[in-house]
Enzyme design. Structure first.
Site, short mmCIF file in Angstrom:
data_model
loop_
_atom_site.label_atom_id
_atom_site.label_comp_id
_atom_site.label_asym_id
_atom_site.label_seq_id
_atom_site.Cartn_x
_atom_site.Cartn_y
_atom_site.Cartn_z
N GLU A 245 0.80 -1.23 0.00
CA GLU A 245 0.00 0.00 0.00
C GLU A 245 0.83 1.28 0.00
O GLU A 245 0.58 2.19 0.79
CB GLU A 245 -0.92 -0.02 1.22
CG GLU A 245 -0.22 0.05 2.60
CD GLU A 245 0.22 -1.27 3.20
OE1 GLU A 245 0.45 -2.23 2.44
OE2 GLU A 245 0.33 -1.33 4.44
N HIS A 269 -8.11 -4.00 -1.04
CA HIS A 269 -7.32 -4.09 0.19
C HIS A 269 -6.27 -2.98 0.26
O HIS A 269 -6.21 -2.23 1.24
CB HIS A 269 -6.65 -5.47 0.26
CG HIS A 269 -5.80 -5.67 1.46
ND1 HIS A 269 -6.24 -6.32 2.59
CD2 HIS A 269 -4.53 -5.30 1.73
CE1 HIS A 269 -5.28 -6.34 3.49
NE2 HIS A 269 -4.21 -5.74 2.99
N GLU A 270 -5.47 -2.86 -0.79
CA GLU A 270 -4.40 -1.86 -0.75
C GLU A 270 -4.97 -0.45 -0.72
O GLU A 270 -4.45 0.44 -0.04
CB GLU A 270 -3.43 -2.05 -1.91
CG GLU A 270 -2.82 -3.46 -2.04
CD GLU A 270 -2.24 -4.03 -0.76
OE1 GLU A 270 -1.85 -3.26 0.13
OE2 GLU A 270 -2.17 -5.28 -0.64
N HIS A 273 -6.01 0.58 2.75
CA HIS A 273 -4.90 1.02 3.60
C HIS A 273 -4.72 2.54 3.56
O HIS A 273 -4.06 3.10 4.45
CB HIS A 273 -3.59 0.37 3.16
CG HIS A 273 -3.32 -0.97 3.76
ND1 HIS A 273 -3.30 -1.19 5.12
CD2 HIS A 273 -3.03 -2.17 3.18
CE1 HIS A 273 -2.99 -2.48 5.35
NE2 HIS A 273 -2.84 -3.09 4.18
N GLU A 292 -3.74 -4.31 9.44
CA GLU A 292 -4.24 -5.33 8.51
C GLU A 292 -5.67 -5.82 8.83
O GLU A 292 -6.44 -6.08 7.91
CB GLU A 292 -3.27 -6.51 8.45
CG GLU A 292 -1.88 -6.13 7.89
CD GLU A 292 -1.90 -5.56 6.48
OE1 GLU A 292 -2.91 -5.74 5.77
OE2 GLU A 292 -0.90 -4.92 6.09
N ASP A 347 8.74 -9.65 10.26
CA ASP A 347 8.16 -10.39 9.13
C ASP A 347 7.57 -11.73 9.59
O ASP A 347 6.67 -12.27 8.97
CB ASP A 347 9.20 -10.63 8.02
CG ASP A 347 9.52 -9.34 7.23
OD1 ASP A 347 8.81 -8.33 7.43
OD2 ASP A 347 10.47 -9.36 6.43
N TYR A 355 -4.61 -10.37 10.07
CA TYR A 355 -5.52 -10.07 8.96
C TYR A 355 -6.95 -10.54 9.25
O TYR A 355 -7.88 -9.76 9.34
CB TYR A 355 -5.05 -10.77 7.68
CG TYR A 355 -3.82 -10.17 7.05
CD1 TYR A 355 -3.93 -9.33 5.96
CD2 TYR A 355 -2.55 -10.46 7.52
CE1 TYR A 355 -2.81 -8.78 5.35
CE2 TYR A 355 -1.42 -9.92 6.92
CZ TYR A 355 -1.56 -9.08 5.83
OH TYR A 355 -0.45 -8.53 5.25
N1 BES Z 1 1.11 -4.35 3.81
C1 BES Z 1 0.84 -5.65 3.30
C2 BES Z 1 2.06 -6.37 2.80
C3 BES Z 1 3.15 -6.59 3.83
C4 BES Z 1 2.86 -6.95 5.14
C5 BES Z 1 4.48 -6.47 3.46
C6 BES Z 1 3.89 -7.13 6.06
C7 BES Z 1 5.49 -6.65 4.38
C8 BES Z 1 5.20 -6.99 5.68
C9 BES Z 1 -0.21 -5.61 2.20
O1 BES Z 1 -1.20 -4.67 2.40
C10 BES Z 1 -0.89 -6.94 2.21
O2 BES Z 1 -1.52 -7.24 3.18
N2 BES Z 1 -0.75 -7.73 1.14
C11 BES Z 1 -1.35 -9.03 1.04
C12 BES Z 1 -2.54 -9.01 0.16
C13 BES Z 1 -3.83 -8.82 0.83
C14 BES Z 1 -4.96 -8.88 -0.18
C15 BES Z 1 -4.08 -9.77 1.97
C16 BES Z 1 -0.35 -9.95 0.35
O3 BES Z 1 0.67 -9.44 -0.13
O4 BES Z 1 -0.60 -11.13 0.31
ZN ZN Z 2 -2.51 -5.16 3.95
#
Ligand code: BES
Ligand code: ZN
Length: 552
Positions: A245, A269-270, A273, A292, A347, A355
């Site tokens: 995002e 989703h993005e 954010h 999330e 991470d 989520y």
């Molecule tokens: N911000 C996240 C991606 C992220 C989280 C990167 C933690 C690094 C560390 C992004 O908004 C996200 O949640 N992406 C998900 C997709 C979403 C539809 C659940 C993904 O990348 O799977």
């Molecule tokens: Zn996210």
């Protein structure tokens, strides 16, 4: 205090950055300078986060010292300030193996002609390409000048004026983003558009056609979009996430270009954010569920408004099943919304719990107090905390003050399970899919296919493939589900496709389950090692780190 940063924003707090960076594709380094402007609260020492950076000099300081590097946090850069100095300039360059950068050679791009660079700063990778206070509790504005070779262009998650990038709203460091390569642009609406390599941009514009409707849907619910433009950037397939995002410029994987808009909940989703996360931000990585969980809740509300209740219900039911399966595998401590991340890489906290359990909590509160009251609460929450970083405790105080409700919120946040009384998503469309062999699949959506495939136990792989040509599926989610079943059952005809997929796609959500399943059998272990040896150079450092831990 944020345990994932060396910085001391309680003593000196950075407010603004001016970046000037040169993109060197041949050496795979970024080099240049950053001017850091700060407020001084106490002391003479400015501490910045770095990882793998070479610090060439610091202007306007008494001196500096790069401390010992911690495997998770990187190295602190200590800068001694003269009296009353309010800015310093750091001249530096990045390492070719920077954790937050991926340098792609031409063969790894769609066009095969030009190299490509992109950043991924969340959670604590900004420090691998900028020396800064790398904590979501510190927000800063920035400007940036980025020099690229002729013919290649740079984009950033920011606005653009007179050849420079500007972020005029204070944002946390994990949202600073840059990409540079052979990029084309197509408008989607008056304030939105999509960037992609020229070969992909038409397909991307078609897939993301509904973006303006999505923006309008969130605005109607939670107030104006405050960031000016909303653009998307489709990255090469090695992008390790579904989406990121970055403000004004969402980064996405090309694997959502299904041709039928069936995977665009990722855009919802993005986009969401822009309220939950970018406007109101988790203060530490233990508060990640505030980003999330709220975002998944908003995502579903957008899907309901733009694509209808049926689609929303199917997505909620699929996700509820995935949460259930994941929680069964996780240690109990990781099933609380607010995990203890001491000594861990943030991470690692990235499971479905923040989520989907987070979203389920909000849905449960919504059911308890009624939608109109919950909508009013969320709208005032975003206004009240706009452009601030908050902890779970601050959220709880605000919730108690504004919305006394009968849900045991503390249990949700600090205990491992799903408390009794949780909302239970239900889908009529899935009930119609039924348990037996389907009579007519001609009108099934991607979501119905996923539900159907997950019900097959044990699956009749040859028959499924014969009737539905699943090995040939062009939909990344369906293909991933199918390949996972193929690995579990040892269905050989799908293995060439499996190898192609693992070598062509770097999205961690797809790689992790496939390698995990492969590693469970002795033949699979050998295959996983062989495929991974070939695929690894094309993966992002973040995905490499994850798969290195699985394929041993
Ligand atoms: N911000 C996240 C991606 C992220 C989280 C990167 C933690 C690094 C560390 C992004 O908004 C996200 O949640 N992406 C998900 C997709 C979403 C539809 C659940 C993904 O990348 O799977
Ligand atoms: Zn996210």
């Amino acid at each position: 205090m944020d345990e994932h940063s060396w910085s001391r924003p309680d003593c000196i707090r950075v407010r603004h950055l001016d970046l000037d960076l040169q993109v060197d594709y041949d050496r795979k380094i970024l080099s240049g300078s950053v001017i850091l402007h700060f407020d001084r609260l106490s002391g003479e020492e400015l501490v910045l986060d770095t990882r793998g950076l070479a610090i060439h000099s610091v202007e306007n300081a008494e001196g500096f010292e790069l401390g010992a590097s911690d495997p998770i946090l990187g190295a602190p850069l200590r800068i001694w300030l003269r009296d009353s100095v309010a800015s310093v300039t750091v001249h530096y360059s990045t390492s070719p193996s920077a954790s937050g950068l991926q340098w792609l050679d031409p063969p790894q791009t769609a066009g095969k002609q030009h190299p490509y660079l992109y950043t991924q700063s969340q959670a604590i990778h900004a420090r691998s390409w900028i020396p800064l206070q790398d904590t979501p509790g510190v927000r800063a504005t920035f400007t940036a000048t980025v020099h690229t070779p002729d013919g290649l262009s740079a984009v950033m998650g920011a606005g653009r004026r007179n050849g420079r990038f500007h972020m005029d709203y204070p944002i946390p460091s994990y949202l600073i983003a840059l990409a540079a390569g052979d990029l084309a642009f197509r408008p989607l609406g008056p304030r939105s558009g999509v960037y992609a390599e020229p070969a992909l941009v038409a397909a991307a514009a078609h897939e993301f056609e509904d973006t303006e409707r999505m923006i309008a849907a969130v605005e109607e619910l939670y107030g104006p979009y405050r960031w000016g433009r909303y653009d998307l950037l489709v990255l090469p397939p090695s992008f390790p996430f579904g989406g990121m995002e970055n403000p004004c410029l969402t980064f996405t994987t090309p694997t959502i270009l299904a041709g039928d808009k069936s995977l665009v909940s990722l855009v919802a989703h993005e986009l969401a954010h822009s309220w939950s996360g970018n406007l109101v931000t988790n203060a530490t990585w233990s508060d990640f569920w505030l980003n999330e969980g709220f975002t998944v809740y908003l995502e579903r509300r957008i899907i309901e408004k733009v694509y209808g209740r049926d689609r929303e219900e199917m997505e909620a039911v699929l996700a509820r099943g995935e949460l259930h399966r994941e929680m069964a595998q996780l240690p109990p401590a990781d099933c609380a919304l607010h995990p203890d991340l001491a000594g861990r890489d943030p991470d690692d906290g990235c499971t479905l719990v923040p989520y989907e359990k987070g979203a389920l909590l909000l849905r449960t509160i919504e059911q308890a107090v009624g939608r109109p009251r919950f909508d009013a609460f969320l709208r005032s929450y975003f206004d009240h905390f706009a452009f601030r970083s908050i902890t779970t405790a601050e959220f709880l105080d605000y919730l108690r003050r504004e919305l006394p409700n009968p849900v045991p919120v503390e249990d949700w946040i600090f205990q491992p399970g799903i408390p009794e009384g949780a909302a239970e998503p239900h889908s009529e469309a899935f009930a119609r899919v039924g348990a037996g062999w389907p009579a007519d699949t001609s009108r099934w959506t991607t979501q119905e296919w996923l539900h159907f495939l997950r019900l097959q136990d044990p699956p009749d792989m040859p028959r499924l493939d014969r009737e539905f040509h699943l090995t040939q599926s062009g939909n990344s989610e369906i293909l991933h589900q199918w390949l996972l079943m193929a690995v579990k059952t040892g269905y050989q005809p799908a293995y060439p496709k499996l190898e192609d997929f693992l070598c062509g796609v770097g999205r961690r959500k797809f790689l992790k389950p496939l390698y995990t399943e492969l590693m469970k059998t002795s033949n699979g272990t050998e295959l996983a090692r062989r495929i991974y040896a070939r695929a690894r150079p094309g993966y992002h450092p973040i995905a490499q780190a994850t798969i290195d831990g699985l394929v041993t």
